[in-house]
Design a protein around this motif. Sequence first.
Motif, mmCIF file in Angstrom:
data_model
loop_
_atom_site.group_PDB
_atom_site.id
_atom_site.type_symbol
_atom_site.label_atom_id
_atom_site.label_comp_id
_atom_site.label_asym_id
_atom_site.label_seq_id
_atom_site.Cartn_x
_atom_site.Cartn_y
_atom_site.Cartn_z
ATOM 1 N N SER A 178 0.802 -1.216 0.000
ATOM 2 C CA SER A 178 0.000 0.000 0.000
ATOM 3 C C SER A 178 0.838 1.272 0.000
ATOM 4 O O SER A 178 0.365 2.323 -0.410
ATOM 5 N N ARG A 179 2.095 1.191 0.460
ATOM 6 C CA ARG A 179 2.913 2.403 0.543
ATOM 7 C C ARG A 179 3.912 2.530 -0.601
ATOM 8 O O ARG A 179 4.137 3.635 -1.107
ATOM 9 N N TRP A 203 17.657 4.070 1.565
ATOM 10 C CA TRP A 203 17.185 5.295 2.226
ATOM 11 C C TRP A 203 16.597 6.273 1.207
ATOM 12 O O TRP A 203 15.496 6.807 1.400
ATOM 13 N N HIS A 204 17.311 6.494 0.112
ATOM 14 C CA HIS A 204 16.861 7.454 -0.898
ATOM 15 C C HIS A 204 15.556 7.005 -1.534
ATOM 16 O O HIS A 204 14.630 7.815 -1.728
ATOM 17 N N SER A 239 9.859 7.940 -2.006
ATOM 18 C CA SER A 239 8.513 7.361 -2.061
ATOM 19 C C SER A 239 7.605 7.910 -0.961
ATOM 20 O O SER A 239 6.480 7.426 -0.776
ATOM 21 N N GLY A 240 8.090 8.903 -0.222
ATOM 22 C CA GLY A 240 7.294 9.516 0.840
ATOM 23 C C GLY A 240 7.270 8.712 2.122
ATOM 24 O O GLY A 240 6.414 8.942 2.985
ATOM 25 N N ILE A 241 8.206 7.778 2.281
ATOM 26 C CA ILE A 241 8.254 6.921 3.470
ATOM 27 C C ILE A 241 9.370 7.438 4.374
ATOM 28 O O ILE A 241 10.547 7.349 4.034
ATOM 29 N N ASN A 242 9.001 7.970 5.509
ATOM 30 C CA ASN A 242 9.943 8.643 6.384
ATOM 31 C C ASN A 242 10.221 7.876 7.673
ATOM 32 O O ASN A 242 10.698 8.457 8.652
ATOM 33 N N LEU A 281 19.726 6.264 8.264
ATOM 34 C CA LEU A 281 18.318 5.853 8.401
ATOM 35 C C LEU A 281 17.734 6.217 9.756
ATOM 36 O O LEU A 281 16.519 6.281 9.902
ATOM 37 N N GLU A 282 18.590 6.476 10.729
ATOM 38 C CA GLU A 282 18.103 6.844 12.050
ATOM 39 C C GLU A 282 17.807 8.339 12.162
ATOM 40 O O GLU A 282 16.891 8.749 12.873
ATOM 41 N N GLU A 283 18.566 9.154 11.416
ATOM 42 C CA GLU A 283 18.515 10.599 11.623
ATOM 43 C C GLU A 283 17.800 11.365 10.516
ATOM 44 O O GLU A 283 17.308 12.479 10.754
#
Length: 258
Positions: free
Chosen positions: A8-9, A236-237, A242-245, A255-257
Amino acid sequence: MNNYQLASRARIGVLIPSTNTGVEYDLQKFGLDGISWHPSRFLIRLKDWAQEGQRSGDDENTVFERFLELMREDMGPAIDNIMTAQITHLMLGMSAETFWGGIEGNLEFEAAIQSQIGELGMTTGAAATRDALSNFGAKKISVITPYPPIGDDNVRQYFDEIGFEVKHVVGLNCASATAIAETTIPEVIAAVKQADGDDVDAIIQCGTNLSTVDLFPTLEHWLEKPMIPINVATIWHALRASGINDKITGKGRLLEEF
């Protein structure tokens, strides 16, 4: 959710050389709800560079350029293949080609793929590492690669041209496309020691068949600076594009920051 199979995402297509096992190894560590990864392999006809050098009498740099030329010829059908899956974004799981020829070569390479995928968003290793370094505010970098010297030269050229000061490029000069994945942990650590220095803000690892996702997050604590594997950067990019934060822990500061 009416259909749990249809993510879905995001449904992220991943273009991978047939010899590459590193990308999928890393992707399997990112099982996120609502997101699916869809690899499409393209044939690598010239996979043993040392053997080809012995056969042809050409040096390692000439053989590697031939390898890239053949790769360009074989990528198209794999892109057509993955586009039939109605993906929402395309991620390139190979890196040397994205740095080749500096900024001009990178733009030509990206434009050729974009013409094939239309308006679909795309992630490349060059763009991902550039954006990752910018987020960290890094200016002085070192790079570890599995490439022969000509590959190292093109990586240096790209980062020089986009405004980074490249302190060291440590090339492992692997004998074949599959040998990249056989690089040992002690060899990676030795390369990191060679690449590091008080004047280095961050270290990039190129070569998507060389997985350092299990090692670099720990080395970040040891060296107290960003350590960016190219597969982590492209994952990450692709997620952020894709709007997934989602912030993901245990896979490094990027990926943490961010």
